[in-house]
Design a protein around this motif. Sequence first.
Motif, PDB file in Angstrom:
ATOM      1  N   LEU A   1      -7.461  12.611   2.942  1.00  0.00           N
ATOM      2  CA  LEU A   1      -6.674  12.875   2.782  1.00  0.00           C
ATOM      3  C   LEU A   1      -5.958  13.419   4.032  1.00  0.00           C
ATOM      4  N   ARG A   2      -6.511  13.993   4.758  1.00  0.00           N
ATOM      5  CA  ARG A   2      -6.519  14.430   6.232  1.00  0.00           C
ATOM      6  C   ARG A   2      -7.477  13.114   6.971  1.00  0.00           C
ATOM      7  N   GLN A   3      -8.217  12.151   6.412  1.00  0.00           N
ATOM      8  CA  GLN A   3      -8.355  11.433   7.470  1.00  0.00           C
ATOM      9  C   GLN A   3      -7.253   9.815   7.470  1.00  0.00           C
ATOM     10  N   LYS A   4      -5.692  10.267   6.617  1.00  0.00           N
ATOM     11  CA  LYS A   4      -4.849   9.432   6.180  1.00  0.00           C
ATOM     12  C   LYS A   4      -3.393   9.782   7.069  1.00  0.00           C
ATOM     13  N   GLY A   5      -4.196  11.126   7.589  1.00  0.00           N
ATOM     14  CA  GLY A   5      -2.467  11.994   8.399  1.00  0.00           C
ATOM     15  C   GLY A   5      -1.442  12.970   7.732  1.00  0.00           C
ATOM     16  N   VAL A   6      -2.424  13.415   6.448  1.00  0.00           N
ATOM     17  CA  VAL A   6      -1.580  14.265   5.289  1.00  0.00           C
ATOM     18  C   VAL A   6      -2.250  15.550   6.178  1.00  0.00           C
ATOM     19  N   GLY A   7      -0.198  16.725   5.353  1.00  0.00           N
ATOM     20  CA  GLY A   7      -0.614  17.431   6.892  1.00  0.00           C
ATOM     21  C   GLY A   7      -1.351  18.851   5.104  1.00  0.00           C
ATOM     22  N   ASN A   8      -1.684  19.787   6.166  1.00  0.00           N
ATOM     23  CA  ASN A   8      -2.529  20.653   5.317  1.00  0.00           C
ATOM     24  C   ASN A   8      -2.014  21.297   3.711  1.00  0.00           C
ATOM     25  N   ASP A   9       0.169  21.614   4.304  1.00  0.00           N
ATOM     26  CA  ASP A   9       0.459  21.839   3.509  1.00  0.00           C
ATOM     27  C   ASP A   9       1.094  20.864   2.297  1.00  0.00           C
ATOM     28  N   ASP A  10       0.503  19.444   2.502  1.00  0.00           N
ATOM     29  CA  ASP A  10       0.924  18.215   1.105  1.00  0.00           C
ATOM     30  C   ASP A  10      -0.351  18.477   0.623  1.00  0.00           C
ATOM     31  N   ILE A  11      -1.107  18.638   1.992  1.00  0.00           N
ATOM     32  CA  ILE A  11      -2.937  18.381   0.737  1.00  0.00           C
ATOM     33  C   ILE A  11      -2.495  19.729  -0.649  1.00  0.00           C
ATOM     34  N   ALA A  12      -2.756  21.194   0.513  1.00  0.00           N
ATOM     35  CA  ALA A  12      -2.308  22.225  -0.835  1.00  0.00           C
ATOM     36  C   ALA A  12      -1.734  22.094  -1.997  1.00  0.00           C
ATOM     37  N   GLY A  13      -0.388  21.201  -1.448  1.00  0.00           N
ATOM     38  CA  GLY A  13       0.328  20.821  -2.945  1.00  0.00           C
ATOM     39  C   GLY A  13      -0.380  20.553  -3.867  1.00  0.00           C
ATOM     40  N   ALA A  14      -1.012  19.050  -3.331  1.00  0.00           N
ATOM     41  CA  ALA A  14      -1.942  18.284  -4.012  1.00  0.00           C
ATOM     42  C   ALA A  14      -2.704  18.868  -4.774  1.00  0.00           C
TER      43      ALA A  14
ATOM     44  N   TYR B   1       0.874  -1.153   0.208  1.00  0.00           N
ATOM     45  CA  TYR B   1       0.215  -0.421  -0.259  1.00  0.00           C
ATOM     46  C   TYR B   1       0.608   1.363  -0.188  1.00  0.00           C
ATOM     47  N   ALA B   2       0.110   2.333  -0.743  1.00  0.00           N
ATOM     48  CA  ALA B   2       0.910   3.508  -0.433  1.00  0.00           C
ATOM     49  C   ALA B   2       0.605   4.376   0.276  1.00  0.00           C
ATOM     50  N   THR B   3       0.358   4.612   1.525  1.00  0.00           N
ATOM     51  CA  THR B   3       0.629   5.479   2.957  1.00  0.00           C
ATOM     52  C   THR B   3       1.272   6.676   3.204  1.00  0.00           C
ATOM     53  N   SER B   4       0.787   7.369   4.067  1.00  0.00           N
ATOM     54  CA  SER B   4       1.307   8.364   4.641  1.00  0.00           C
ATOM     55  C   SER B   4       2.236   8.309   5.879  1.00  0.00           C
ATOM     56  N   ALA B   5       3.089   8.891   6.332  1.00  0.00           N
ATOM     57  CA  ALA B   5       3.654   8.364   7.597  1.00  0.00           C
ATOM     58  C   ALA B   5       2.969   8.393   8.959  1.00  0.00           C
TER      59      ALA B   5
ATOM     60  N   ASP C   1       7.138   9.392   1.964  1.00  0.00           N
ATOM     61  CA  ASP C   1       6.777  10.984   1.458  1.00  0.00           C
ATOM     62  C   ASP C   1       5.847  11.791   1.046  1.00  0.00           C
ATOM     63  N   ASP C   2       4.825  11.982   1.950  1.00  0.00           N
ATOM     64  CA  ASP C   2       3.227  12.692   2.180  1.00  0.00           C
ATOM     65  C   ASP C   2       3.284  13.225   1.378  1.00  0.00           C
ATOM     66  N   GLY C   3       4.259  14.525   0.188  1.00  0.00           N
ATOM     67  CA  GLY C   3       3.803  14.881   0.044  1.00  0.00           C
ATOM     68  C   GLY C   3       3.609  14.031  -2.046  1.00  0.00           C
ATOM     69  N   ALA C   4       4.756  12.515  -2.514  1.00  0.00           N
ATOM     70  CA  ALA C   4       3.920  12.545  -3.115  1.00  0.00           C
ATOM     71  C   ALA C   4       3.053  11.680  -3.250  1.00  0.00           C
ATOM     72  N   TYR C   5       2.607  10.905  -1.725  1.00  0.00           N
ATOM     73  CA  TYR C   5       1.207  10.019  -1.803  1.00  0.00           C
ATOM     74  C   TYR C   5      -0.018  11.110  -2.185  1.00  0.00           C
ATOM     75  N   ALA C   6       0.655  12.459  -1.154  1.00  0.00           N
ATOM     76  CA  ALA C   6      -1.179  13.340  -1.310  1.00  0.00           C
ATOM     77  C   ALA C   6      -1.187  13.543  -2.577  1.00  0.00           C
ATOM     78  N   LYS C   7      -0.086  13.888  -3.780  1.00  0.00           N
ATOM     79  CA  LYS C   7      -0.421  13.741  -4.860  1.00  0.00           C
ATOM     80  C   LYS C   7      -0.746  12.583  -6.011  1.00  0.00           C
ATOM     81  N   ALA C   8      -0.103  11.957  -5.744  1.00  0.00           N
ATOM     82  CA  ALA C   8      -1.340  10.157  -6.003  1.00  0.00           C
ATOM     83  C   ALA C   8      -2.114  10.267  -5.582  1.00  0.00           C
ATOM     84  N   ARG C   9      -2.261   9.994  -4.316  1.00  0.00           N
ATOM     85  CA  ARG C   9      -3.868   9.847  -4.000  1.00  0.00           C
ATOM     86  C   ARG C   9      -4.801  10.323  -4.518  1.00  0.00           C
TER      87      ARG C   9
END
Length: 193
Positions: free
Chosen positions: A109-122, A36-40, A83-91
Amino acid sequence: MKDREENKIEKRKKRNPRKVTPKYLDNAALYYLSRYATSAENLRRVMMRKIHRSANHHGTDVEDGIALLEAMIARYLDSGLLDDGAYAKARAASLHRRGNSARVITGKLRQKGVGNDDIAGALQALSEEDPDPEWAAAVMVAKRRRLGPFATQKTSEETREKHLAALARAGFSYDIARRVIDAESEEDLEQPS
């Protein structure tokens, strides 16, 4: 034959958790990451369940497992394995292709624990690929669910309201939902107005 299958199921259910060691945690995490691809943060949650199960069964200290887990996650982040940023973009790209709105993508993405900066980047990456990702996703949902101009039958005012509600539940704004549902034909949906 049936008894053998039932025995396998019972053996699987009765399996005791393994004792948490650095090697066991590392192997379990790598196996999870291979599947699985996942966040930290999500990896941390999965591994914490293993740590708690092991601590309850073996009577070990949870804090020791947490220390091992934090060191392992830091190592994975430094090496680029996580890599949360890469995961967020792919997801986000995957969810967008399915017709999910930015609100739904953000929530998942928030449910998976991705931060707001990574979500905004995605979400920014989605905007760079598609000039209006919300519009494209709303049209995709309407097409898949046969709403608005994709409906097989003539729509009444009551049906129109139901179609608007369906798009609203999918996370789209009223303005986008109204423009999609009120379009006269499928060709009108090709370019957002």
